[in-house]
Motif scaffolding. Structure first.
Motif, PDB file in Angstrom:
ATOM      1  N   ASP A 218      21.290   5.667  38.827  1.00 55.52           N
ATOM      2  CA  ASP A 218      20.066   6.236  38.267  1.00 55.52           C
ATOM      3  C   ASP A 218      20.432   7.130  37.087  1.00 55.52           C
ATOM      4  O   ASP A 218      21.600   7.201  36.677  1.00 55.52           O
ATOM      5  N   GLY A 219      19.456   7.820  36.539  1.00 57.88           N
ATOM      6  CA  GLY A 219      19.703   8.641  35.365  1.00 57.88           C
ATOM      7  C   GLY A 219      20.636   9.802  35.606  1.00 57.88           C
ATOM      8  O   GLY A 219      21.227  10.355  34.662  1.00 57.88           O
ATOM      9  N   ALA A 220      20.827  10.199  36.877  1.00 64.33           N
ATOM     10  CA  ALA A 220      21.743  11.288  37.223  1.00 64.33           C
ATOM     11  C   ALA A 220      23.082  10.754  37.720  1.00 64.33           C
ATOM     12  O   ALA A 220      23.855  11.480  38.338  1.00 64.33           O
ATOM     13  N   ASP A 221      23.349   9.480  37.468  1.00 63.28           N
ATOM     14  CA  ASP A 221      24.587   8.804  37.875  1.00 63.28           C
ATOM     15  C   ASP A 221      24.746   8.719  39.394  1.00 63.28           C
ATOM     16  O   ASP A 221      25.870   8.653  39.903  1.00 63.28           O
ATOM     17  N   LYS A 222      23.637   8.708  40.115  1.00 60.89           N
ATOM     18  CA  LYS A 222      23.691   8.496  41.552  1.00 60.89           C
ATOM     19  C   LYS A 222      23.515   7.002  41.832  1.00 60.89           C
ATOM     20  O   LYS A 222      22.693   6.334  41.186  1.00 60.89           O
ATOM     21  N   PRO A 223      24.287   6.447  42.776  1.00 59.25           N
ATOM     22  CA  PRO A 223      24.222   5.002  43.034  1.00 59.25           C
ATOM     23  C   PRO A 223      22.874   4.567  43.593  1.00 59.25           C
ATOM     24  O   PRO A 223      22.232   5.290  44.361  1.00 59.25           O
ATOM     25  N   LEU A 224      22.457   3.382  43.194  1.00 57.75           N
ATOM     26  CA  LEU A 224      21.230   2.774  43.700  1.00 57.75           C
ATOM     27  C   LEU A 224      21.616   1.606  44.593  1.00 57.75           C
ATOM     28  O   LEU A 224      22.245   0.653  44.137  1.00 57.75           O
ATOM     29  N   ARG A 225      21.260   1.677  45.857  1.00 57.43           N
ATOM     30  CA  ARG A 225      21.659   0.657  46.822  1.00 57.43           C
ATOM     31  C   ARG A 225      20.527  -0.314  47.100  1.00 57.43           C
ATOM     32  O   ARG A 225      19.355  -0.033  46.835  1.00 57.43           O
ATOM     33  N   ASN A 226      20.907  -1.474  47.639  1.00 56.12           N
ATOM     34  CA  ASN A 226      19.965  -2.515  48.069  1.00 56.12           C
ATOM     35  C   ASN A 226      19.125  -3.091  46.936  1.00 56.12           C
ATOM     36  O   ASN A 226      18.009  -3.566  47.146  1.00 56.12           O
ATOM     37  N   ALA A 227      19.661  -3.038  45.711  1.00 60.51           N
ATOM     38  CA  ALA A 227      19.014  -3.735  44.596  1.00 60.51           C
ATOM     39  C   ALA A 227      19.522  -5.175  44.557  1.00 60.51           C
ATOM     40  O   ALA A 227      20.657  -5.451  44.934  1.00 60.51           O
ATOM     41  N   ARG A 228      18.686  -6.074  44.114  1.00 58.11           N
ATOM     42  CA  ARG A 228      19.082  -7.476  43.975  1.00 58.11           C
ATOM     43  C   ARG A 228      19.393  -7.753  42.510  1.00 58.11           C
ATOM     44  O   ARG A 228      18.628  -7.387  41.626  1.00 58.11           O
TER      45      ARG A 228
ATOM     46  N   LYS B 125      27.323   2.377  47.250  1.00 57.23           N
ATOM     47  CA  LYS B 125      27.875   3.018  46.048  1.00 57.23           C
ATOM     48  C   LYS B 125      27.344   2.382  44.769  1.00 57.23           C
ATOM     49  O   LYS B 125      27.830   2.664  43.681  1.00 57.23           O
ATOM     50  N   GLY B 126      26.354   1.517  44.917  1.00 51.74           N
ATOM     51  CA  GLY B 126      25.739   0.897  43.749  1.00 51.74           C
ATOM     52  C   GLY B 126      26.522  -0.268  43.170  1.00 51.74           C
ATOM     53  O   GLY B 126      26.188  -0.767  42.092  1.00 51.74           O
ATOM     54  N   ARG B 127      27.529  -0.760  43.877  1.00 47.27           N
ATOM     55  CA  ARG B 127      28.402  -1.805  43.350  1.00 47.27           C
ATOM     56  C   ARG B 127      27.863  -3.205  43.665  1.00 47.27           C
ATOM     57  O   ARG B 127      27.262  -3.416  44.706  1.00 47.27           O
ATOM     58  N   PHE B 128      28.109  -4.131  42.760  1.00 46.24           N
ATOM     59  CA  PHE B 128      27.753  -5.521  43.004  1.00 46.24           C
ATOM     60  C   PHE B 128      28.715  -6.420  42.242  1.00 46.24           C
ATOM     61  O   PHE B 128      29.408  -5.991  41.324  1.00 46.24           O
ATOM     62  N   GLY B 129      28.769  -7.696  42.656  1.00 48.80           N
ATOM     63  CA  GLY B 129      29.632  -8.650  41.980  1.00 48.80           C
ATOM     64  C   GLY B 129      28.987 -10.017  41.892  1.00 48.80           C
ATOM     65  O   GLY B 129      28.295 -10.456  42.810  1.00 48.80           O
ATOM     66  N   LEU B 130      29.180 -10.681  40.763  1.00 48.21           N
ATOM     67  CA  LEU B 130      28.680 -12.031  40.552  1.00 48.21           C
ATOM     68  C   LEU B 130      29.825 -12.896  40.041  1.00 48.21           C
ATOM     69  O   LEU B 130      30.882 -12.376  39.673  1.00 48.21           O
ATOM     70  N   THR B 131      29.604 -14.202  40.006  1.00 49.24           N
ATOM     71  CA  THR B 131      30.614 -15.095  39.455  1.00 49.24           C
ATOM     72  C   THR B 131      30.003 -15.982  38.381  1.00 49.24           C
ATOM     73  O   THR B 131      28.811 -16.284  38.404  1.00 49.24           O
ATOM     74  N   ASN B 132      30.869 -16.367  37.427  1.00 46.60           N
ATOM     75  CA  ASN B 132      30.496 -17.319  36.374  1.00 46.60           C
ATOM     76  C   ASN B 132      29.255 -16.894  35.585  1.00 46.60           C
ATOM     77  O   ASN B 132      28.358 -17.705  35.330  1.00 46.60           O
ATOM     78  N   VAL B 133      29.184 -15.631  35.226  1.00 43.12           N
ATOM     79  CA  VAL B 133      28.110 -15.141  34.361  1.00 43.12           C
ATOM     80  C   VAL B 133      28.491 -15.459  32.919  1.00 43.12           C
ATOM     81  O   VAL B 133      29.560 -15.071  32.449  1.00 43.12           O
ATOM     82  N   GLU B 134      27.627 -16.182  32.214  1.00 40.97           N
ATOM     83  CA  GLU B 134      27.916 -16.585  30.842  1.00 40.97           C
ATOM     84  C   GLU B 134      27.515 -15.493  29.854  1.00 40.97           C
ATOM     85  O   GLU B 134      26.692 -14.622  30.158  1.00 40.97           O
ATOM     86  N   ALA B 135      28.113 -15.571  28.665  1.00 34.23           N
ATOM     87  CA  ALA B 135      27.906 -14.529  27.652  1.00 34.23           C
ATOM     88  C   ALA B 135      26.453 -14.399  27.224  1.00 34.23           C
ATOM     89  O   ALA B 135      25.990 -13.307  26.871  1.00 34.23           O
ATOM     90  N   ASP B 136      25.700 -15.513  27.259  1.00 37.31           N
ATOM     91  CA  ASP B 136      24.306 -15.477  26.814  1.00 37.31           C
ATOM     92  C   ASP B 136      23.312 -15.417  27.968  1.00 37.31           C
ATOM     93  O   ASP B 136      22.109 -15.605  27.777  1.00 37.31           O
TER      94      ASP B 136
END
Length: 233
Positions: A32-42, A57-68
């Protein structure tokens, strides 16, 4: 000498092919704007039913994300679109509803595939379209599902006439009833929904994204839009 050259050329081609087929990690952090993690976002790219979910902790990971590509973020019933614009990782801040900042982060990129492996999440076990449900000849969602998805058991309470359902493989808590979600809203029952209204149904054995409430799994219903219904689709 010629044999060595051919072997080296073959190895270069093989490694190049492997590199093209291997998934590329895209690691992110949602704050968020205060650098606090946002959880359970899709977060997803093209298929809203195949997404990553932010952890505590606001972390997520994806694969094969293209530049555009464009990241789609769903948080607190709000949607945010963020162009990847060539970035290979991203730290995202939702300042307020409608205001988003993003930047590339080398520290996130350094986690590599191990980071994606711990964060990546596929949100459904089985997806059935409304047309497939109607083809069963049943008149309600639960009865149709019971004949289509192994592990889904539906019984009728002879005293009340209510339909009771359980999903085998879910971690049962208190009773066996799963969570019902219709268009992202939790409801007590889906008995009132006509099959012609249904776009698709997702049966989730692992519904941890809903916390303790999803301990018995979840049945997620997406309804057709009013425009689609008026066109008879």
């Amino acid at each position: 000498m010629r044999a060595v050259f051919i072997l080296c050329a073959w190895l270069c081609i093989a490694f190049a092919g492997f590199a093209q087929q291997s998934p590329r990690p895209f690691n992110g952090l949602l704050l968020d704007g205060a650098d606090k993690p946002l959880r359970n976002a899709r977060i997803y790219v093209s298929d809203p039913e195949k997404y990553a979910q932010t952890d505590r902790k606001g972390r997520f990971g994806l694969t094969n994300v293209e530049a555009d590509d464009t990241l789609h973020i769903r948080y607190d019933k709000q949607d945010y679109l963020i162009p990847v614009a060539g970035k290979r990782s991203m730290k995202i801040r939702i300042i307020n509803k409608g205001s988003v900042e993003s930047e590339e982060s080398q520290s996130l990129l350094d986690y590599g595939m191990s980071y994606v492996g711990r964060r990546e999440y596929v949100g459904y076990n089985s997806r059935i379209t409304g047309e497939e449900l109607m083809a069963t000849g049943c008149t309600d969602i639960l009865s149709a599902l019971s004949g289509m998805i192994p592990g889904v058991t539906v019984t009728e309470d002879f005293e009340t006439g209510a339909m009771q359902v359980s999903i085998r493989g879910a971690a049962y808590h208190e009773n066996s009833a799963p969570l019902f979600i219709v268009d992202e809203v939790e409801v007590k029952s889906i008995d009132h929904i006509q099959l012609v209204q249904v776009a698709y149904v997702i049966v989730m054995k692992d519904a941890a994204m809903y916390g303790v409430r999803g301990g018995n799994g979840a049945i997620v219903v997406r309804l057709k839009s009013a425009e689609t219904l008026s066109n008879g689709l």
